[in-house]
Design a protein around this motif. Structure first.
Motif, short mmCIF file in Angstrom:
data_model
loop_
_atom_site.label_atom_id
_atom_site.label_comp_id
_atom_site.label_asym_id
_atom_site.label_seq_id
_atom_site.Cartn_x
_atom_site.Cartn_y
_atom_site.Cartn_z
N VAL A 12 0.75 -1.19 -0.02
CA VAL A 12 -0.06 0.07 0.03
C VAL A 12 0.90 1.31 0.02
N GLN A 13 0.28 2.20 -0.72
CA GLN A 13 1.05 3.53 -0.74
C GLN A 13 1.06 4.30 0.77
N PRO A 14 1.94 5.07 1.10
CA PRO A 14 1.82 5.82 2.09
C PRO A 14 0.62 6.79 2.37
N GLY A 15 -0.28 6.71 3.45
CA GLY A 15 -1.35 7.47 3.58
C GLY A 15 -2.65 6.35 3.38
N GLY A 16 -2.37 5.15 2.75
CA GLY A 16 -3.32 4.47 2.35
C GLY A 16 -3.84 3.57 3.71
N SER A 17 -4.69 2.72 3.32
CA SER A 17 -5.32 1.86 4.50
C SER A 17 -5.42 0.50 3.89
N LEU A 18 -5.34 -0.49 4.93
CA LEU A 18 -5.55 -1.79 4.83
C LEU A 18 -6.18 -2.28 6.11
N ARG A 19 -6.92 -3.45 5.82
CA ARG A 19 -7.89 -4.44 6.81
C ARG A 19 -7.18 -5.57 7.04
N LEU A 20 -6.71 -5.86 8.13
CA LEU A 20 -5.97 -7.38 8.35
C LEU A 20 -7.26 -8.13 9.02
N SER A 21 -7.31 -9.47 8.77
CA SER A 21 -8.17 -10.33 9.34
C SER A 21 -7.47 -11.60 10.34
N CYS A 22 -7.77 -11.96 11.28
CA CYS A 22 -7.64 -12.97 11.96
C CYS A 22 -8.64 -14.07 12.33
#
Length: 117
Positions: A12-22
């Motif tokens: 992801v680029q700086p300033g972006g978002s991600l959602r991790l799942s477990c």
């Protein structure tokens, strides 16, 4: 014993978002808390966030406000929403679970998050 599987990492680029799942499987009825740690290359493992069975949350220093740990009604899966990502957030993110009466926590295999332009 529980088995944990993380997903959602990526580039992801700086300033972006991600959602991790477990996602947890096995003796999930014994889970007291779940959470996330991360480890960047050449650095020690760093605590990121924790959520209790009662959905109380805690965060590592300087991460609250950008990162949010959550779950739906069930104990699993647990999510880590990461916003305003920075280069220094690059790391392998590990999910863990603490079980009642068990000394050693259960860990997932980790998911790579890379923040780069």
């Amino acid at each position: 014993q529980v088995q944990l599987v993380e997903s959602g990492g990526g580039l992801v680029q700086p300033g972006g978002s991600l959602r991790l799942s477990c996602a947890a499987s096995g003796s999930i009825g014994s889970i007291d808390t779940m959470g996330w740690y991360r480890q960047a290359p050449g650095k020690q493992r760093e605590w990121v966030a924790t959520i209790t069975r009662g959905s109380n949350t805690n965060y590592g220093p300087s991460l609250k406000g950008r990162f949010t740990i959550s779950r739906d009604n069930a104990i699993s899966p647990v999510y880590l929403q990461m916003n305003s990502l920075k280069l220094e957030d690059t790391a392998v993110y590990y999910c863990y679970a603490h079980l009642r009466g068990v000394a050693n926590d259960s860990w997932g295999q980790g998911t790579q998050v890379t923040v780069s332009s």
